[in-house]
Motif scaffolding. Structure first.
Motif, PDB file in Angstrom:
ATOM      1  N   LEU A  90       0.827  -1.308  -0.106  1.00  0.00           N
ATOM      2  CA  LEU A  90       0.034   0.050  -0.018  1.00  0.00           C
ATOM      3  C   LEU A  90       0.854   1.185   0.027  1.00  0.00           C
ATOM      4  N   ALA A  91       2.084   1.106   0.510  1.00  0.00           N
ATOM      5  CA  ALA A  91       2.869   2.298   0.770  1.00  0.00           C
ATOM      6  C   ALA A  91       3.435   2.587  -0.588  1.00  0.00           C
ATOM      7  N   ILE A  92       3.721   1.580  -1.461  1.00  0.00           N
ATOM      8  CA  ILE A  92       4.351   1.635  -2.924  1.00  0.00           C
ATOM      9  C   ILE A  92       3.204   2.274  -3.755  1.00  0.00           C
ATOM     10  N   ILE A  93       1.913   1.742  -3.648  1.00  0.00           N
ATOM     11  CA  ILE A  93       1.123   2.353  -4.293  1.00  0.00           C
ATOM     12  C   ILE A  93       0.551   3.586  -4.076  1.00  0.00           C
ATOM     13  N   LEU A  94       0.678   4.151  -2.864  1.00  0.00           N
ATOM     14  CA  LEU A  94       0.355   5.385  -2.602  1.00  0.00           C
ATOM     15  C   LEU A  94       1.237   6.467  -2.864  1.00  0.00           C
ATOM     16  N   SER A  95       2.369   6.056  -2.769  1.00  0.00           N
ATOM     17  CA  SER A  95       3.361   6.990  -3.012  1.00  0.00           C
ATOM     18  C   SER A  95       3.661   7.268  -4.562  1.00  0.00           C
ATOM     19  N   SER A  96       3.493   6.056  -5.187  1.00  0.00           N
ATOM     20  CA  SER A  96       3.458   6.387  -6.744  1.00  0.00           C
ATOM     21  C   SER A  96       2.502   7.077  -7.098  1.00  0.00           C
ATOM     22  N   THR A  97       1.156   7.074  -6.713  1.00  0.00           N
ATOM     23  CA  THR A  97      -0.042   7.756  -7.186  1.00  0.00           C
ATOM     24  C   THR A  97       0.136   9.223  -6.655  1.00  0.00           C
ATOM     25  N   ILE A  98       0.708   9.619  -5.419  1.00  0.00           N
ATOM     26  CA  ILE A  98       0.734  10.641  -4.907  1.00  0.00           C
ATOM     27  C   ILE A  98       1.722  11.659  -5.619  1.00  0.00           C
ATOM     28  N   LEU A  99       2.757  11.178  -5.988  1.00  0.00           N
ATOM     29  CA  LEU A  99       3.789  11.768  -6.660  1.00  0.00           C
ATOM     30  C   LEU A  99       3.582  12.237  -8.074  1.00  0.00           C
ATOM     31  N   SER A 100       2.699  10.927  -8.626  1.00  0.00           N
ATOM     32  CA  SER A 100       2.156  11.590 -10.106  1.00  0.00           C
ATOM     33  C   SER A 100       1.286  12.487  -9.954  1.00  0.00           C
ATOM     34  N   ALA A 101       0.155  12.600  -8.963  1.00  0.00           N
ATOM     35  CA  ALA A 101      -0.682  13.693  -8.770  1.00  0.00           C
ATOM     36  C   ALA A 101      -0.064  15.013  -8.375  1.00  0.00           C
ATOM     37  N   ILE A 102       1.028  14.925  -7.858  1.00  0.00           N
ATOM     38  CA  ILE A 102       1.926  16.313  -7.544  1.00  0.00           C
ATOM     39  C   ILE A 102       2.324  16.862  -8.733  1.00  0.00           C
ATOM     40  N   PHE A 103       3.174  15.950  -9.541  1.00  0.00           N
ATOM     41  CA  PHE A 103       3.860  16.459 -10.701  1.00  0.00           C
ATOM     42  C   PHE A 103       2.907  16.642 -12.141  1.00  0.00           C
ATOM     43  N   ALA A 104       1.637  16.088 -11.615  1.00  0.00           N
ATOM     44  CA  ALA A 104       0.705  16.110 -13.005  1.00  0.00           C
ATOM     45  C   ALA A 104       0.363  17.209 -13.642  1.00  0.00           C
ATOM     46  N   PRO A 105       0.146  18.265 -12.824  1.00  0.00           N
ATOM     47  CA  PRO A 105      -0.286  19.773 -13.469  1.00  0.00           C
ATOM     48  C   PRO A 105       1.035  20.288 -14.259  1.00  0.00           C
ATOM     49  N   LYS A 106       2.345  20.179 -13.902  1.00  0.00           N
ATOM     50  CA  LYS A 106       3.541  20.536 -14.782  1.00  0.00           C
ATOM     51  C   LYS A 106       3.342  19.831 -15.939  1.00  0.00           C
TER      52      LYS A 106
ATOM     53  N   ALA B 190       0.990  17.975 -17.368  1.00  0.00           N
ATOM     54  CA  ALA B 190      -0.037  18.417 -18.669  1.00  0.00           C
ATOM     55  C   ALA B 190       0.156  19.823 -18.977  1.00  0.00           C
ATOM     56  N   SER B 191       0.774  20.779 -18.484  1.00  0.00           N
ATOM     57  CA  SER B 191       0.814  22.126 -18.808  1.00  0.00           C
ATOM     58  C   SER B 191       2.311  22.163 -19.820  1.00  0.00           C
ATOM     59  N   LYS B 192       3.160  21.310 -19.941  1.00  0.00           N
ATOM     60  CA  LYS B 192       4.227  21.311 -20.506  1.00  0.00           C
ATOM     61  C   LYS B 192       3.663  20.776 -21.986  1.00  0.00           C
ATOM     62  N   ILE B 193       3.096  19.586 -21.954  1.00  0.00           N
ATOM     63  CA  ILE B 193       2.246  18.887 -22.918  1.00  0.00           C
ATOM     64  C   ILE B 193       1.457  20.034 -23.914  1.00  0.00           C
ATOM     65  N   THR B 194       0.565  20.651 -23.046  1.00  0.00           N
ATOM     66  CA  THR B 194      -0.625  21.327 -23.861  1.00  0.00           C
ATOM     67  C   THR B 194      -0.033  22.920 -23.918  1.00  0.00           C
ATOM     68  N   GLY B 195       0.926  23.259 -23.433  1.00  0.00           N
ATOM     69  CA  GLY B 195       1.317  24.746 -23.422  1.00  0.00           C
ATOM     70  C   GLY B 195       0.614  25.580 -22.592  1.00  0.00           C
ATOM     71  N   ARG B 196       0.070  25.375 -21.633  1.00  0.00           N
ATOM     72  CA  ARG B 196      -1.005  25.832 -20.717  1.00  0.00           C
ATOM     73  C   ARG B 196      -0.013  26.352 -19.684  1.00  0.00           C
ATOM     74  N   ASN B 197      -0.280  27.714 -19.131  1.00  0.00           N
ATOM     75  CA  ASN B 197       0.566  28.188 -18.310  1.00  0.00           C
ATOM     76  C   ASN B 197       0.332  27.617 -16.931  1.00  0.00           C
ATOM     77  N   THR B 198       1.518  27.382 -16.310  1.00  0.00           N
ATOM     78  CA  THR B 198       1.698  26.756 -15.057  1.00  0.00           C
ATOM     79  C   THR B 198       0.867  27.978 -13.924  1.00  0.00           C
ATOM     80  N   SER B 199       0.588  27.319 -12.751  1.00  0.00           N
ATOM     81  CA  SER B 199       0.029  28.314 -11.626  1.00  0.00           C
ATOM     82  C   SER B 199       1.412  29.109 -10.974  1.00  0.00           C
ATOM     83  N   LYS B 200       1.250  30.259 -10.842  1.00  0.00           N
ATOM     84  CA  LYS B 200       2.117  31.003 -10.080  1.00  0.00           C
ATOM     85  C   LYS B 200       2.560  30.636  -8.579  1.00  0.00           C
ATOM     86  N   THR B 201       3.663  30.575  -8.296  1.00  0.00           N
ATOM     87  CA  THR B 201       3.862  30.173  -6.847  1.00  0.00           C
ATOM     88  C   THR B 201       3.715  31.335  -6.104  1.00  0.00           C
TER      89      THR B 201
END
Length: 330
Positions: free
Chosen positions: A55-71, A73-84
Motif C-alpha cells: 500500500l505504501a508503494i501504491i500510494l507513494s507512486s500515486t501521490i507523486l504522480s498527482a503532484i507532478f501531473a499539473p506541470k 500536463a502544462s508542458k504537453i498542452t502549453g498551458r501556463n502553470t500556476s504561479k508560486t
C-alpha cells in the motif's frame, strides 16, 4: 459590493490559491497515512508487513504522480502553470508600490499594504472594490470566461492531468505486486489496467468531454449565464461520464484489453458504486474551473489521486478474489 460577491472575491485571491496549492502534498500525505493505518488495523498481524509495504508503494507512486501531473500536463498542452506563492507576493508588492507612488497614501493604504503578502478579509475586499475597482481587479483578477474555441485546450490539460495519477497508480500497483507477490503479480496486471481504464474514462476523460461539448453548445446559442453554463456542463457530464463511461470502459476491457493484450476471454462487468459516484466531485471542480473559478484548481491532485489509488489496487467489484489482494475499503 454585496457580501456574497465579497466572499467570492476572497476565494479568488491568488495568494489563497497558491497557499492551498502549497499544502496539498502535506494533505495528501496525511490522507495516505490514514488509509494505511486503517488498512493495517483491518489486516491480520501476519499480513501487515506485506500489505502495508504494498500500500505504501501504491500510494507513494500515486501521490507523486498527482503532484507532478499539473506541470506535465502544462508542458504537453502549453498551458501556463500556476504561479508560486513567492511570485504572487512579489507581483503584488510591485503593483501596490507603483500605485502608492502614483496616488500617494490614502484610506486604502493599509489594505493595500496587507495585500502584498497576506489575505484580505471579505470586508476589506468590499472596501477595496468599492473605493477603487481598478486596483482591486489587478490584485484579484476576475474569473476568465473560457470561450468555446479555447475549451478543448483546457479540457486537454485536465484530461492529461487526470491520466498521470491513474498511470502512476497502475505502475505503483504492478511494482508492489512484483516485489511482494512474485508468483502471482502477472495475474493481477489486467485488473489494474482495466480499473485504470474504468477510472479514467468514466470518472475523468469522458466527463471532461461532456462538459466541453455542453459548453460549446451553450456558446453557439449565445448563452452567457454562469448558472446556465454550470447546469449545461453537469448535464453533459451525466450523459457522457456517469452513464456512458461505465459502458465504454467495460467494452474496451472485455473486447480489447482482456482478449488481445492479456489473452483472457473472460468477461468482467465493472458497475458504478457509491464511491464511484462520489468521485464525480472532481467533475464539480472541473465545471467550476471551466466556469472561471481558479481557486478550485489546487484540489484536483487530491481528487484525481483517488482514481489512481483504485487503479493501483486493481479494484474490481466482480467478486473476483484475485482483485482483493489489498484488504481495504476501496
Amino acid at each position: 459590493m454585496t457580501p456574497v460577491k465579497a466572499i467570492g472575491k476572497f476565494l479568488d485571491q491568488p495568494i489563497l490559491t497558491a497557499k492551498i496549492n502549497k499544502y496539498v502534498p502535506l494533505a495528501m500525505a496525511c490522507g495516505s497515512s490514514i488509509v494505511i493505518g486503517k488498512t493495517l488495523n483491518e489486516t491480520p498481524n501476519s499480513e501487515r508487513k506485506k500489505e502495508g509495504g504494498k500500500l505504501a508503494i501504491i500510494l507513494s507512486s500515486t501521490i507523486l504522480s498527482a503532484i507532478f501531473a499539473p506541470k506535465i500536463a502544462s508542458k504537453i498542452t502549453g498551458r501556463n502553470t500556476s504561479k508560486t506563492l513567492s511570485v504572487i507576493k512579489e507581483e503584488n508588492s510591485k503593483l501596490v508600490d507603483t500605485y502608492i507612488s502614483e496616488h500617494g497614501k490614502n484610506g486604502l493604504s493599509k489594505i493595500l499594504e496587507k495585500s502584498k503578502t497576506g489575505l484580505l478579509s471579505p470586508n476589506e475586499i468590499s472596501i477595496l472594490f468599492n473605493k477603487n475597482k481598478d486596483i482591486g481587479d489587478k490584485l484579484i483578477p476576475p474569473p476568465d470566461n473560457i470561450k468555446a474555441k479555447d475549451i478543448f485546450k483546457e479540457i486537454g490539460w485536465l484530461s492529461i492531468f487526470g491520466a498521470v495519477p491513474v498511470a502512476g497508480g497502475i505502475a505503483g500497483g504492478i511494482a508492489a505486486d512484483r516485489i511482494y507477490d512474485k508468483k502471482e503479480w502477472k495475474d493481477r496486471v489486467p485488473d489494474k489496467v482495466n480499473e485504470g481504464i474504468y477510472q479514467y474514462l468514466a470518472n475523468i476523460f469522458l466527463c471532461n468531454i461532456g462538459a466541453g461539448i455542453a459548453l460549446e453548445i451553450l456558446e453557439k446559442m449565445n448563452i452567457k449565464s454562469k448558472a446556465a453554463r454550470c447546469i449545461g456542463m453537469v448535464a453533459g457530464i451525466l450523459l457522457t461520464g456517469v452513464i456512458g463511461g461505465s459502458v465504454m470502459a467495460n467494452y474496451i476491457g472485455n473486447q480489447l484489453i482482456n482478449p488481445i493484450i492479456f489473452k483472457d476471454k473472460s468477461k468482467e462487468k465493472r458497475t458504478p458504486e457509491l464511491l464511484d459516484l462520489s468521485l464525480h466531485t472532481d467533475d464539480i471542480a472541473t465545471v467550476s474551473l471551466l466556469s472561471g473559478l481558479k481557486w478550485i484548481e489546487p484540489s484536483l491532485p487530491i481528487l484525481y489521486s483517488i482514481s489512481g489509488y483504485r487503479a493501483g489496487i486493481g479494484y474490481r467489484n466482480d467478486k473476483n478474489p484475485k482483485s482483493k489482494h489489498i484488504k481495504v475499503s476501496a
